[in-house]
Enzyme design. Structure first.
Site, PDB file in Angstrom:
ATOM      1  N   PRO A  84       0.805  -1.240   0.000  1.00  0.00           N
ATOM      2  CA  PRO A  84       0.000   0.000   0.000  1.00  0.00           C
ATOM      3  C   PRO A  84       0.831   1.280   0.000  1.00  0.00           C
ATOM      4  O   PRO A  84       0.291   2.366  -0.140  1.00  0.00           O
ATOM      5  CB  PRO A  84      -0.818  -0.122   1.282  1.00  0.00           C
ATOM      6  CG  PRO A  84      -0.049  -1.045   2.147  1.00  0.00           C
ATOM      7  CD  PRO A  84       0.652  -1.993   1.237  1.00  0.00           C
TER       8      PRO A  84
ATOM      9  N   TYR B  31       3.389   8.914  -8.482  1.00  0.00           N
ATOM     10  CA  TYR B  31       2.379   9.005  -7.417  1.00  0.00           C
ATOM     11  C   TYR B  31       1.024   9.440  -7.980  1.00  0.00           C
ATOM     12  O   TYR B  31      -0.020   8.890  -7.621  1.00  0.00           O
ATOM     13  CB  TYR B  31       2.843   9.993  -6.343  1.00  0.00           C
ATOM     14  CG  TYR B  31       2.101   9.851  -5.019  1.00  0.00           C
ATOM     15  CD1 TYR B  31       1.043  10.695  -4.682  1.00  0.00           C
ATOM     16  CD2 TYR B  31       2.453   8.855  -4.109  1.00  0.00           C
ATOM     17  CE1 TYR B  31       0.359  10.554  -3.477  1.00  0.00           C
ATOM     18  CE2 TYR B  31       1.778   8.713  -2.905  1.00  0.00           C
ATOM     19  CZ  TYR B  31       0.733   9.566  -2.593  1.00  0.00           C
ATOM     20  OH  TYR B  31       0.059   9.417  -1.409  1.00  0.00           O
TER      21      TYR B  31
HETATM   22  C1  PHB Z   1      -4.909   5.514   3.308  1.00  0.00           C
HETATM   23  O1  PHB Z   1      -5.467   4.501   3.782  1.00  0.00           O
HETATM   24  O2  PHB Z   1      -5.378   6.691   3.448  1.00  0.00           O
HETATM   25  C2  PHB Z   1      -3.615   5.334   2.547  1.00  0.00           C
HETATM   26  C3  PHB Z   1      -3.025   4.079   2.483  1.00  0.00           C
HETATM   27  C4  PHB Z   1      -1.837   3.926   1.784  1.00  0.00           C
HETATM   28  C5  PHB Z   1      -1.267   5.038   1.151  1.00  0.00           C
HETATM   29  C6  PHB Z   1      -1.872   6.284   1.206  1.00  0.00           C
HETATM   30  C7  PHB Z   1      -3.060   6.439   1.915  1.00  0.00           C
HETATM   31  O3  PHB Z   1      -0.094   4.895   0.473  1.00  0.00           O
END
Ligand code: PHB
Ligand code: APR
Length: 391
Positions: A294, A386
């Site tokens: 993530p 990104y």
């Molecule tokens: C989120 O859950 O807000 C989140 C998760 C992983 C990321 C960015 C935001 O890289």
């Protein structure tokens, strides 16, 4: 009882629902089969950073009302390394921005529109099985309310996530799996408190990784990485808040508002790709074909680009443009998948302390962060990945 449709979609997560709506909007008949209940699907807490491709698909469907009203446009994000905060000014570097909007909310928007848009989703469809995917008359069997049912289709779209049956319906030896598991998981906490910063902060601290994110101006989402042996019961809220305050650094810590968690969970990290993403009349979209850690917030957005390509190919086929785009789907989708896999893996490597890393690996992280801090070209590379590479 045998039913017939043009595309049978397995899975009513974001990929399956996005694809179903796009096909229905162009008059392609489809049915979505989902194992769980709507509430179960909505109960999954997932990430929430949308690339332009995901926003564009919702705009194209006219389902972007709430996204426009409640989504938070972000022009930058931050990499923290101890005391230092390196801002990646994505608006200045790419002319684009991302939108912070929970995946759950996007899924809810797609679910809420199914009746009005005539998208048939069969929830609590059990024992879904794919048949004859190699030919041009595949079919799906499943059980609903105790009754055995069969749907004949021209194509099957496997949008059933990492644990679904679609990828496994491709005969052994046809595909290739590429996988990397990470020696840590992310402990995530959701709390109805204001975010500590108006932008996301990814932190690489000597005690480990932390991420400060958000869902709205009053709801925050935070993560810390933990060893895979950790149990949730070892992490009462106070311990999570204490750890976040240390890892995010004093500046961010001074603005952390603590509060009771409304959700807290530990998820493992994995990089995974299955190629090819099409076999005969079966197309794989989203997590059924690939998983990213993530760190780069790519999971949902990769599902969106797969769906964009699959919808384009399927709509073209049913409008008489032939099967060339179908044949080219896998190569086209994988070209973007691999670049996002690389970005997610590299940002994970940069921002986490790996148990087997020694002084040299840490020195490489420090040098790379120094380079990013001092080079517009380096920040541009991170920024364009990104916000999402071109579709
Ligand atoms: C989120 O859950 O807000 C989140 C998760 C992983 C990321 C960015 C935001 O890289
Ligand atoms: N039969 C029917 N449905 C199934 C089956 C099955 N045997 N197995 C799984 N499903 C359903 C799941 O219940 C889920 O609702 O398929 C859906 C897959 O949805 P996701 O796992 O959310 O995958 P996807 O739609 O590709 O979205 C990718 O979700 O996991 C996150 O990080 C990932 O953000 C990314 C996004």
């Amino acid at each position: 009882m045998t039913e017939k449709t043009q595309v049978c979609i397995i899975g009513a997560g974001p990929a399956g629902l996005l694809l179903g709506h796009l096909l229905r909007a162009e008059g392609v008949e489809c049915v979505v089969l989902e194992r769980q209940t709507p509430d179960y699907v909505l109960g999954r807490i997932r990430a929430g950073v949308l690339e332009q491709i995901t926003v564009s698909l919702m705009e194209r469907l006219g389902l972007d009302g709430r996204l426009k009203a409640e989504g938070l446009p972000h022009d930058g994000f931050n990499l923290a390394d101890g005391e230092r905060l390196i801002r990646i000014d994505i608006a200045d570097l790419t002319g684009q921005h991302v939108v912070v909007y929970g995946q759950t909310e996007l899924t809810r928007d797609l679910m809420d529109a199914r009746e009005e848009r005539g998208l048939e989703v069969i929830y609590e469809a059990a024992d879904v099985a794919l048949h004859d995917v190699e030919g041009d008359a595949p079919y799906v069997t499943f059980t609903k309310d105790g009754a055995q049912r069969r749907i004949d289709a021209r194509f099957i779209a496997g949008c059933d996530g990492f644990h679904g049956p679609s990828r496994r319906a491709i005969p052994a030896g046809v595909g290739m799996e590429y996988e990397r598991e990470y020696p840590f998981g992310w402990l995530g906490i959701l709390a109805d408190v204001p975010p500590c910063n108006h932008e996301l902060i990814y932190a690489n601290h000597e005690r480990g990784f932390a991420l400060a994110s958000m869902r709205s101006a009053t709801r925050s989402r935070y993560y810390v990485d933990v060893p895979l042996t950790e149990k949730l019961e070892d992490w009462p809220d106070e311990r999570v808040w204490d750890e976040l305050a240390i890892r995010l650094g004093p500046e961010a810590a001074a603005h952390i508002t603590r509060g009771p968690s409304i959700e807290k969970s530990i998820a493992p990290l994995r990089s995974f790709v299955f190629a090819p993403m099409r076999h005969g009349s079966l197309l794989l979209c989203g997590d059924s074909a690939h998983i990213v850690p993530p760190t780069g917030a790519k999971g949902l957005n990769l599902a969106a680009s797969d769906v964009h390509y699959a919808a384009e190919a399927l709509i073209g086929f049913f409008k008489g443009k032939g099967g060339e785009a179908i044949a080219g789907y896998s190569d086209k989708a994988l070209a973007r998948v691999w670049k996002s896999e690389r970005f997610s893996w590299s940002l994970t490597k940069l921002m986490h302390r790996f148990p087997d890393d020694g002084p040299f690996e840490r020195a490489m992280q420090v040098a790379e962060l120094d380079y990013i801090a001092s080079s517009r070209a380096a920040r541009t590379s991170i920024a364009e990945n990104y916000v999402g590479l071109p579709v």
